[in-house]
Write an enzyme that holds these catalytic residues in place. Structure first.
Site, PDB file in Angstrom:
ATOM      1  N   GLU A  54       0.736  -1.328   0.025  1.00 14.93           N
ATOM      2  CA  GLU A  54      -0.151  -0.157   0.038  1.00 14.93           C
ATOM      3  C   GLU A  54       0.734   1.352   0.062  1.00 14.93           C
ATOM      4  O   GLU A  54       0.631   1.981   0.936  1.00 14.93           O
ATOM      5  CB  GLU A  54      -0.975   0.093   1.190  1.00 14.93           C
ATOM      6  N   GLU A  95      -5.402  -8.695   1.012  1.00 20.28           N
ATOM      7  CA  GLU A  95      -6.082  -8.411   2.361  1.00 20.28           C
ATOM      8  C   GLU A  95      -7.650  -8.074   2.207  1.00 20.28           C
ATOM      9  O   GLU A  95      -7.879  -7.537   0.998  1.00 20.28           O
ATOM     10  CB  GLU A  95      -5.593  -6.985   3.118  1.00 20.28           C
TER      11      GLU A  95
HETATM   12  O1  IFM Z   1      -4.066  -2.853   9.379  1.00 17.42           O
HETATM   13  C1  IFM Z   1      -4.091  -2.386   8.086  1.00 17.42           C
HETATM   14  C2  IFM Z   1      -2.977  -2.959   7.205  1.00 17.42           C
HETATM   15  O2  IFM Z   1      -1.599  -2.956   7.998  1.00 17.42           O
HETATM   16  C3  IFM Z   1      -2.846  -2.340   5.527  1.00 17.42           C
HETATM   17  N1  IFM Z   1      -4.200  -2.704   5.241  1.00 17.42           N
HETATM   18  C4  IFM Z   1      -5.229  -2.266   5.980  1.00 17.42           C
HETATM   19  C5  IFM Z   1      -5.272  -2.780   7.214  1.00 17.42           C
HETATM   20  C6  IFM Z   1      -6.424  -2.489   7.951  1.00 17.42           C
HETATM   21  O3  IFM Z   1      -6.513  -0.912   8.185  1.00 17.42           O
END
Ligand code: IFM
Length: 440
Positions: free
Chosen positions: A167, A345
């Site tokens: 990210e 994710e």
């Molecule tokens: O916890 C974070 C992660 O580190 C990166 N993506 C989003 C998640 C939730 O906010």
């Protein structure tokens, strides 16, 4: 009851975590400070005043955690390496105990039949590098490539999937523009510089991965928040377009098309002075895998963010809108044609207040996961090359500026003891991972 959905034997299930959010520290592993240690120490930065010094104590409980993943039938585990554990001051000599830690973790995973997927950078930049400009300094990209090389030399013989960054939108946007994340700057111009240097580091890292482990799958993990205008009014549509360019195209554009999205460059008034000859060619070298992180969508208007009235939300305040995931996946497939997509994710923070026999009975999380997985399946059926799905997160952990108050885990971490207690969602996910079949 709806029909069951069979993902088939060529689809994998896993879970994801990151170093700073779960590891904590060990006296046996000397490590440098990271920008997140510094940020946590600044009063008012973290909602509950917490830090990452102990986190889930994974640095001591890693073997138990791998056993947990095995009990949950996971095919793959996505984790990140902490740069400050491997090269404490960011550049120079590598630290043997740090590398040994990840070496043991990888062996343990492989021993249990769980394939490791490694992320080289999930936000914990060594503080020593921030002291000389952090991502505002082009040299940080070259330091990243040297750090990547150290990790590749040690783990390249056993790790088959490598991603450079997690990210970059969040690192540059929240770290340098809004100041919500480390290093806490609030300057759009800096955000643009940081974003470019992170992309450059991605390109340099990919070169090292290709040269060292040519047979591995390599790529990057990007987060996407599909943006929709609240109405057809031209002002709303214009805001949505600008947000779309910055939130969803700023990184994918250079990586897949070799160019920043032109309209957004113009709208932001960016002179691109930090882009040097050859940078975009390096950044757009082909990737094998695009990691997609998805949580919610944004409905925007000229007067700000609008969450439609009555829409369910997670504990983060994020709208729950699974159809946006399918739309996103098909849009990515059509726009950027990545060879392979992995959902790296997806998940939700929920209240976790219901218990049955002491176990968190998180039916709301199960619903969230089921609905999103259904959309993943539909997008796959429609042709998007989606290879697997990783739930965020394996366990409750340090949710950055929100501390430990927001719980994303399918496994509870008991507050005082740090005991791992699988929630109802973990049992549900374990069955899915075992059978590949989503129950109706
Ligand atoms: O916890 C974070 C992660 O580190 C990166 N993506 C989003 C998640 C939730 O906010």
């Amino acid at each position: 009851m709806t029909d069951t959905i069979d993902f088939g034997s060529d689809f994998f299930f896993g879970s994801a975590t990151s170093s700073f959010q779960i590891e904590g520290r060990s006296d046996a592993i000397p490590q440098g400070e990271s920008i997140w240690d510094t940020f946590c120490a600044e009063p008012g930065r973290i909602a509950d005043g917490s830090n990452g010094l102990v986190a889930c104590d994974h640095v001591h409980r890693w073997a138990e955690d791998v056993q947990l993943m095995s009990d949950l039938n996971l095919d793959k585990y996505r984790f990140s390496v902490a740069w400050p554990k491997v090269i404490p001051t960011g550049t120079g000599a590598a630290s043997a105990p740090g590398l040994d830690f990840y070496d043991r973790l990888v062996d343990e995973l492989l021993g249990k039949g769980i394939e490791p997927m490694l992320t080289l950078y999930h936000w914990d930049l060594p503080q020593a590098l921030d002291d000389v400009g952090g991502w505002l300094n082009r040299d940080t990209a070259y330091a990243f490539a040297d750090y990547a090389q150290v990790v590749l030399d040690r783990l390249g013989d056993r790790v088959s999937t490598w991603t450079t960054f997690n990210e970059p939108y969040v690192s540059a946007g929240l770290g340098y523009v809004t100041g919500e994340h480390a290093p806490g700057h609030r300057n759009l111009r800096e955000g643009l510089t940081a974003a470019h240097h992170i992309l450059l580091a991605h390109g340099l890292g990919m070169e090292r991965i290709r040269a060292t482990v040519p047979d591995s799958d390599a790529g990057i993990v990007l987060n996407f928040t599909p943006v929709e205008p609240a109405s057809d009014a031209p002002a709303d549509v214009a805001v949505a377009a600008a947000r779309q360019g910055w939130e969803n195209e700023w990184y994918a554009g250079p990586i897949f098309h070799g160019a920043y999205p032109e309209a957004t460059v113009e709208a932001l008034g960016w002179d691109q002075s930090e882009v040097q000859d050859g940078d975009l060619a390096l950044i757009s070298a082909p990737v094998d895998v695009l990691g997609v992180n998805f949580y919610t969508r944004s409905v925007v208007s000229s007067v700000g963010q609008q969450i439609p009235f009555g829409t369910p939300r997670t504990e983060m305040g994020w709208e729950i809108h699974a159809p946006s995931l399918k739309r996103l996946l098909l849009w990515l497939h059509e726009t950027y044609t990545p060879a392979k997509i992995v959902i790296t994710e997806n998940g939700c923070a929920m209240p976790d207040t219901e218990r049955v026999d002491g176990v968190v009975d998180d039916q709301d999380r199960i619903d969230y996961l089921r609905n999103h997985l259904t959309m993943v399946h539909e997008a796959r059926e429609a042709g998007a090359p989606i290879a697997g799905y990783m739930v965020w997160s394996l366990m409750d952990n340090f949710e950055w500026a929100l501390g430990y108050e927001k719980r994303f885990g399918i496994v509870e971490i008991e507050a005082d003891t740090l005991r791992r207690i699988p929630k109802a969602s973990a049992r549900w996910f374990a069955e899915l991972a075992k059978t590949g079949v989503l129950p109706g």
